[in-house]
Design a protein around this motif. Structure first.
Motif, PDB file in Angstrom:
ATOM      1  N   ARG A  58       0.460  42.057  45.919  1.00  0.00           N
ATOM      2  CA  ARG A  58      -0.355  41.032  45.252  1.00  0.00           C
ATOM      3  C   ARG A  58      -1.487  40.626  46.193  1.00  0.00           C
ATOM      4  NH1 ARG A  58       1.713  36.042  41.604  1.00  0.00           N
ATOM      5  NH2 ARG A  58      -0.216  34.865  41.491  1.00  0.00           N
ATOM      6  N   VAL A  59      -2.716  40.843  45.755  1.00  0.00           N
ATOM      7  CA  VAL A  59      -3.865  40.577  46.627  1.00  0.00           C
ATOM      8  C   VAL A  59      -4.713  39.411  46.116  1.00  0.00           C
ATOM      9  CG1 VAL A  59      -4.005  42.943  47.490  1.00  0.00           C
ATOM     10  CG2 VAL A  59      -5.265  42.311  45.421  1.00  0.00           C
ATOM     11  N   GLY A  60      -4.340  38.875  45.003  1.00  0.00           N
ATOM     12  CA  GLY A  60      -5.101  37.752  44.451  1.00  0.00           C
ATOM     13  C   GLY A  60      -4.620  37.423  43.059  1.00  0.00           C
ATOM     14  N   GLU A  61      -5.383  36.608  42.346  1.00  0.00           N
ATOM     15  CA  GLU A  61      -5.008  36.235  40.987  1.00  0.00           C
ATOM     16  C   GLU A  61      -6.250  35.890  40.175  1.00  0.00           C
ATOM     17  OE1 GLU A  61      -2.239  33.221  41.923  1.00  0.00           O
ATOM     18  OE2 GLU A  61      -3.748  31.744  42.493  1.00  0.00           O
ATOM     19  N   VAL A  62      -6.158  36.184  38.898  1.00  0.00           N
ATOM     20  CA  VAL A  62      -7.223  35.810  37.970  1.00  0.00           C
ATOM     21  C   VAL A  62      -6.868  34.447  37.393  1.00  0.00           C
ATOM     22  CG1 VAL A  62      -8.381  36.363  35.795  1.00  0.00           C
ATOM     23  CG2 VAL A  62      -7.762  38.194  37.378  1.00  0.00           C
ATOM     24  N   LYS A  63      -7.711  33.464  37.658  1.00  0.00           N
ATOM     25  CA  LYS A  63      -7.439  32.093  37.206  1.00  0.00           C
ATOM     26  C   LYS A  63      -8.035  31.916  35.807  1.00  0.00           C
ATOM     27  CE  LYS A  63      -7.314  30.369  41.923  1.00  0.00           C
ATOM     28  NZ  LYS A  63      -7.953  29.512  42.939  1.00  0.00           N
ATOM     29  N   ALA A  64      -7.340  32.482  34.829  1.00  0.00           N
ATOM     30  CA  ALA A  64      -7.843  32.478  33.451  1.00  0.00           C
ATOM     31  C   ALA A  64      -7.907  31.058  32.896  1.00  0.00           C
ATOM     32  CB  ALA A  64      -6.968  33.362  32.569  1.00  0.00           C
ATOM     33  N   VAL A  65      -6.878  30.278  33.148  1.00  0.00           N
ATOM     34  CA  VAL A  65      -6.854  28.850  32.792  1.00  0.00           C
ATOM     35  C   VAL A  65      -6.449  28.113  34.058  1.00  0.00           C
ATOM     36  CG1 VAL A  65      -5.784  27.084  31.344  1.00  0.00           C
ATOM     37  CG2 VAL A  65      -6.233  29.349  30.390  1.00  0.00           C
ATOM     38  N   ASP A  66      -7.279  27.149  34.465  1.00  0.00           N
ATOM     39  CA  ASP A  66      -7.108  26.603  35.813  1.00  0.00           C
ATOM     40  C   ASP A  66      -7.054  25.077  35.822  1.00  0.00           C
ATOM     41  OD1 ASP A  66      -6.746  26.800  38.539  1.00  0.00           O
ATOM     42  OD2 ASP A  66      -8.887  26.873  38.995  1.00  0.00           O
ATOM     43  N   GLY A  67      -5.981  24.541  35.251  1.00  0.00           N
ATOM     44  CA  GLY A  67      -5.755  23.099  35.344  1.00  0.00           C
ATOM     45  C   GLY A  67      -6.465  22.307  34.257  1.00  0.00           C
ATOM     46  N   ILE A  68      -6.120  22.548  32.999  1.00  0.00           N
ATOM     47  CA  ILE A  68      -6.785  21.817  31.916  1.00  0.00           C
ATOM     48  C   ILE A  68      -5.815  20.849  31.243  1.00  0.00           C
ATOM     49  CG2 ILE A  68      -8.407  23.720  31.525  1.00  0.00           C
ATOM     50  CD1 ILE A  68      -6.902  24.399  28.985  1.00  0.00           C
ATOM     51  N   SER A  69      -6.378  19.754  30.726  1.00  0.00           N
ATOM     52  CA  SER A  69      -5.583  18.720  30.053  1.00  0.00           C
ATOM     53  C   SER A  69      -6.286  18.277  28.784  1.00  0.00           C
ATOM     54  CB  SER A  69      -5.408  17.498  30.972  1.00  0.00           C
ATOM     55  OG  SER A  69      -4.761  17.862  32.181  1.00  0.00           O
ATOM     56  N   PHE A  70      -5.531  18.158  27.706  1.00  0.00           N
ATOM     57  CA  PHE A  70      -6.086  17.635  26.453  1.00  0.00           C
ATOM     58  C   PHE A  70      -4.948  17.287  25.511  1.00  0.00           C
ATOM     59  CE2 PHE A  70      -5.835  22.254  25.971  1.00  0.00           C
ATOM     60  CZ  PHE A  70      -5.210  22.412  24.736  1.00  0.00           C
ATOM     61  N   ASP A  71      -5.269  16.499  24.490  1.00  0.00           N
ATOM     62  CA  ASP A  71      -4.336  16.179  23.413  1.00  0.00           C
ATOM     63  C   ASP A  71      -4.912  16.700  22.105  1.00  0.00           C
ATOM     64  OD1 ASP A  71      -2.779  14.783  25.217  1.00  0.00           O
ATOM     65  OD2 ASP A  71      -3.577  12.818  24.677  1.00  0.00           O
ATOM     66  N   VAL A  72      -4.032  17.049  21.175  1.00  0.00           N
ATOM     67  CA  VAL A  72      -4.462  17.333  19.803  1.00  0.00           C
ATOM     68  C   VAL A  72      -3.708  16.350  18.909  1.00  0.00           C
ATOM     69  CG1 VAL A  72      -4.800  19.080  18.035  1.00  0.00           C
ATOM     70  CG2 VAL A  72      -4.623  19.789  20.420  1.00  0.00           C
ATOM     71  N   MET A  73      -4.472  15.498  18.215  1.00  0.00           N
ATOM     72  CA  MET A  73      -3.856  14.455  17.392  1.00  0.00           C
ATOM     73  C   MET A  73      -3.317  15.038  16.087  1.00  0.00           C
ATOM     74  SD  MET A  73      -4.270  11.865  19.278  1.00  0.00           S
ATOM     75  CE  MET A  73      -5.277  11.338  20.656  1.00  0.00           C
ATOM     76  N   GLU A  74      -2.336  14.367  15.506  1.00  0.00           N
ATOM     77  CA  GLU A  74      -1.762  14.813  14.231  1.00  0.00           C
ATOM     78  C   GLU A  74      -2.843  14.880  13.161  1.00  0.00           C
ATOM     79  OE1 GLU A  74       1.372  12.126  13.254  1.00  0.00           O
ATOM     80  OE2 GLU A  74       2.907  13.349  14.215  1.00  0.00           O
ATOM     81  N   GLY A  75      -2.927  16.020  12.493  1.00  0.00           N
ATOM     82  CA  GLY A  75      -3.834  16.165  11.372  1.00  0.00           C
ATOM     83  C   GLY A  75      -5.278  16.446  11.724  1.00  0.00           C
TER      84      GLY A  75
END
Length: 335
Positions: free
Chosen positions: A29-46
């Motif tokens: 292992r020589v590295g990593e692809v940070k495709a998603v890097d620390g995201i936060s959100f809510d999705v409300m009902e409806g």
């Protein structure tokens, strides 16, 4: 406007999805692809939360990670009050009916050797104990709901157009009465004339069944039509999240401004007066992102601090979140 009395159906906190890079004879292992890097959100009902950004920014990976189609690197995901981020795939199985996905390419996501009836019935076979007759009736109801002729149930996917195939995928996603559906660029592979039909269908189904959507797209015009709120993603991170009209009227992040300036304006007079923001340079590699702000290498408003400190993603106005030093530095705070 978003109804503030609604509660979040989906909560995502500091979600990371890193893919390892292996190289050499021993496949170290020589590295990593940070495709998603620390995201936060809510999705409300409806509601429909639009997730936008250019190709390769991590939108689809985010959608799949939220549904736990991947084992995530870290973070918390809860759907309908239940934490699913750390659950094994086996323990996720009973929760799967709650959350479903509509894929980008209807041609690739439907088994060509199965009839339409078998494709839509498959979730019922896996997760319910309905009789054969009840399943047949349910398939017919679902075909009616998405505007497909129930007499075509014995046909195979190749006999249908792209828009009809996407309707089959939507019917399959609805089979188990889900609460939350991730729509991963559901119109990208369709003719422009068909796109509006599919989006209108999704809106009608949302009203009919009380669905909650995460709508992933790079088509900003269509997102403006369907979304309640919009999150803008760049290189694995959410840079801005706001109610739809506020974001389109007054974008706060320089990347959002550039993205919106690229949307074609049908009115020639307005088009002439619209200032285009042309970004210089290429998107950095997600395996080697900039050490501070991800956007600092292309930002027209870059400052020294942008190259040293990663801006904090925070609420700068009620319901408006942004990760930009222009809105966190006390000397330059806007609004």
């Amino acid at each position: 406007m978003l109804d503030q009395t609604r509660k979040p159906l989906v909560r995502v906190r500091d979600l990371k999805m890193h893919f390892p890079i292996h190289a050499g004879l021993l496949r170290r292992r020589v590295g990593e692809v940070k495709a998603v890097d620390g995201i936060s959100f809510d999705v409300m009902e409806g509601e429909t939360l639009g997730l936008v950004g250019e190709s390769g920014c991590g939108k689809s990976t985010c959608g799949r990670a939220v549904l736990r189609l991947y084992d995530i690197t870290s973070g918390e995901i809860s759907i309908d009050g239940r934490e699913i981020g750390a659950l094994s795939q086996g323990k996720l199985r009973p929760i799967r009916p709650t959350m479903q996905m509509v894929f980008q390419d209807p041609q690739a996501s439907l088994n060509p050797r199965m009839t339409v009836e078998a494709i839509i019935r498959e979730p019922l076979d896996e997760h319910t104990k309905l009789s054969a007759a009840e399943k047949r009736d349910k398939v017919a109801e679902l075909m009616d709901a998405v505007g497909l002729n129930r007499n075509f149930a014995k046909r195979y996917p190749h006999a249908f157009s792209g828009g009809q195939r996407q309707r089959i995928g939507i019917a399959r996603a609805l089979a188990l009465n889900p609460k939350f559906i991730v729509c991963d660029e559901p119109i990208a592979a369709l003719d422009v004339s068909i796109q509006a039909q599919v989006v209108n269908l999704l809106e009608d189904l949302q009203e009919q069944f009380g669905l909650t959507y995460l709508f992933i797209s790079h088509d900003l015009s269509m997102v403006r039509h369907i979304a309640t709120r919009v999150a803008v993603m760049y290189l694995g991170k959410i840079v801005e999240l706001a109610p739809r009209e506020a974001l389109y009227r007054d974008p706060l992040h320089p990347y959002t401004k550039a993205l919106l300036s690229a949307v074609p304006e049908p009115d020639p007079a307005l088009a002439r007066s619209t200032e285009r923001v042309i970004l210089k340079g290429d998107v950095p590699s997600p395996s080697n992102p900039p050490k501070a702000c991800n956007f600092c290498t292309r930002c027209p408003a870059v400052m020294d601090i942008c190259k040293q400190i990663d801006p904090e993603y925070q609420e700068v106005q009620p319901g408006r979140f942004v990760a930009c030093h222009l809105h966190t530095d006390p000397t330059t705070t806007a609004g």
